[in-house]
Design a protein around this motif. Sequence first.
Motif, PDB file in Angstrom:
ATOM      1  N   UNK A 279       0.819  -1.214   0.000  1.00  0.00           N
ATOM      2  CA  UNK A 279       0.000   0.000   0.000  1.00  0.00           C
ATOM      3  C   UNK A 279       0.855   1.268   0.000  1.00  0.00           C
ATOM      4  N   UNK A 280       1.951   1.247   0.757  1.00  0.00           N
ATOM      5  CA  UNK A 280       2.765   2.449   0.940  1.00  0.00           C
ATOM      6  C   UNK A 280       3.816   2.649  -0.136  1.00  0.00           C
ATOM      7  N   UNK A 281       4.384   1.544  -0.653  1.00  0.00           N
ATOM      8  CA  UNK A 281       5.551   1.652  -1.540  1.00  0.00           C
ATOM      9  C   UNK A 281       5.362   1.022  -2.917  1.00  0.00           C
ATOM     10  N   UNK A 282       4.369   0.155  -3.057  1.00  0.00           N
ATOM     11  CA  UNK A 282       4.203  -0.592  -4.296  1.00  0.00           C
ATOM     12  C   UNK A 282       5.117  -1.798  -4.398  1.00  0.00           C
ATOM     13  N   UNK A 283       5.935  -2.028  -3.369  1.00  0.00           N
ATOM     14  CA  UNK A 283       6.867  -3.161  -3.387  1.00  0.00           C
ATOM     15  C   UNK A 283       6.194  -4.427  -2.877  1.00  0.00           C
ATOM     16  N   UNK A 284       6.513  -5.543  -3.514  1.00  0.00           N
ATOM     17  CA  UNK A 284       6.103  -6.850  -3.008  1.00  0.00           C
ATOM     18  C   UNK A 284       7.304  -7.422  -2.257  1.00  0.00           C
ATOM     19  N   UNK A 285       7.029  -8.001  -1.091  1.00  0.00           N
ATOM     20  CA  UNK A 285       8.118  -8.486  -0.245  1.00  0.00           C
ATOM     21  C   UNK A 285       8.028  -9.989  -0.056  1.00  0.00           C
ATOM     22  N   UNK A 286       9.170 -10.552   0.322  1.00  0.00           N
ATOM     23  CA  UNK A 286       9.280 -11.996   0.514  1.00  0.00           C
ATOM     24  C   UNK A 286      10.203 -12.272   1.699  1.00  0.00           C
ATOM     25  N   UNK A 287      10.231 -13.533   2.133  1.00  0.00           N
ATOM     26  CA  UNK A 287      11.107 -13.964   3.220  1.00  0.00           C
ATOM     27  C   UNK A 287      10.911 -13.104   4.475  1.00  0.00           C
ATOM     28  N   UNK A 288       9.669 -12.897   4.859  1.00  0.00           N
ATOM     29  CA  UNK A 288       9.317 -12.058   6.014  1.00  0.00           C
ATOM     30  C   UNK A 288       9.603 -12.835   7.290  1.00  0.00           C
ATOM     31  N   UNK A 289      10.462 -12.264   8.147  1.00  0.00           N
ATOM     32  CA  UNK A 289      10.834 -12.935   9.387  1.00  0.00           C
ATOM     33  C   UNK A 289      10.694 -11.988  10.567  1.00  0.00           C
ATOM     34  N   UNK A 290      10.185 -12.514  11.673  1.00  0.00           N
ATOM     35  CA  UNK A 290      10.045 -11.739  12.902  1.00  0.00           C
ATOM     36  C   UNK A 290      11.424 -11.331  13.420  1.00  0.00           C
ATOM     37  N   UNK A 291      11.545 -10.076  13.865  1.00  0.00           N
ATOM     38  CA  UNK A 291      12.814  -9.575  14.403  1.00  0.00           C
ATOM     39  C   UNK A 291      12.734  -9.389  15.915  1.00  0.00           C
ATOM     40  N   UNK A 292      11.835  -8.514  16.386  1.00  0.00           N
ATOM     41  CA  UNK A 292      11.688  -8.256  17.818  1.00  0.00           C
ATOM     42  C   UNK A 292      10.449  -7.389  18.040  1.00  0.00           C
ATOM     43  N   UNK A 293      10.238  -7.009  19.284  1.00  0.00           N
ATOM     44  CA  UNK A 293       9.090  -6.193  19.686  1.00  0.00           C
ATOM     45  C   UNK A 293       9.572  -5.053  20.570  1.00  0.00           C
TER      46      UNK A 293
END
Length: 165
Positions: A67-81
């Motif tokens: 929605x914000x950038x038009x980029x499609x992303x992959x390999x999404x991994x949790x980092x921290x909170x």
Amino acid sequence: MPLETPVVRVGVSVFILQNSSQQSTENPRFLLGKRINAHGAGTWATPGGHLEFGETLETCAAREVLEETGLRITNIQFLTTTNDFMPADNKHYVTLFVVCLRENPSEEPRILEPHKCEAWEWASWESLLEWVKQEAEAQNGVVDKTLFTPLLNLVRQRPGVKPVL
């Protein structure tokens, strides 16, 4: 009219790494945007937004980035909170950070929500650490880049965490 009871919301912050094949694990580069017309206006933040009811973290990250950038992303991994209390804005968030790659490494971000973001830039982890340090030491408020509270808190609350895959 009764006052609304403040609630804690869940935010999602997405570190999109610039380049996976030449990416330095010591000084990764990632996307930052300059926020406008919202809490944190004038600060720099990673793409992201609110986790919607019933939505997975990965789905939220992909949706917000698209929605914000038009980029499609992959390999999404949790980092921290982080725990982000912003009393000046009467807001309190728990921010979930993820790290990911672009599906198409040659594709660049676009400003698709000009009422929310005025610019996108690639930044390095070392630069971000320097901006956090400048903000902590600033006597007159002059810093190279002012960071959104969750990014400041990432460095302050989670020392040693770095956005790498």
